[in-house]
Design a protein around this motif. Structure first.
Motif: not given
Length: 130
Positions: A40-58
């Motif tokens: 589901q996270q891989q399907r997110l776009l825009g802010r949702g996708a950026r939230a996932v990327a920020g989470h992983y980067n943390a």
């Protein structure tokens, strides 16, 4: 030393806190899919996708910072400069996540660089002092 331990604890919790926006965007995507959350996270776009990327980067940012803080404590090289860099890392990482969610790409990259520089400078100061 206590301040550095608090910084270490906060840095360890930041990836977990960074998950909150991800969950929010997953819930907006037809509800949270607890059976396949990563799909589901891989399907997110825009802010949702950026939230996932920020989470992983943390999670990616934590090991170097933890090593730097532990090296400073283990070698008794806790100085005001190292404490300043530890606090700066925490502040910069919070700002990084805000910039990521807000889509300020160039500012985010600058903040990432400055945050990454903090543990590098801590380790360099420790290495020069021992």
């Amino acid at each position: 030393m206590s301040l550095l331990l608090w910084c270490l604890l906060i840095a360890g919790v930041l990836p977990i806190l960074a998950k909150a926006p991800v969950v929010y965007f997953q819930n907006r995507d037809n509800g949270y899919d607890n059976k396949h959350p990563r799909a589901q996270q891989q399907r997110l776009l825009g802010r949702g996708a950026r939230a996932v990327a920020g989470h992983y980067n943390a999670y990616e940012a934590f090991p170097l910072f933890a090593a730097a803080i532990l090296a400073a404590i283990a070698t008794s090289q806790v100085t005001e400069r190292i404490e300043f860099l530890g606090v700066s890392f925490i502040v910069l990482r919070v700002l990084y996540h805000i910039a990521y969610l807000s889509n300020y790409d160039k500012l985010r990259s600058l903040i990432w660089f400055l945050a990454t520089l903090c543990p590098v400078l801590i380790l360099a100061q420790v290495a020069l002092s021992v």
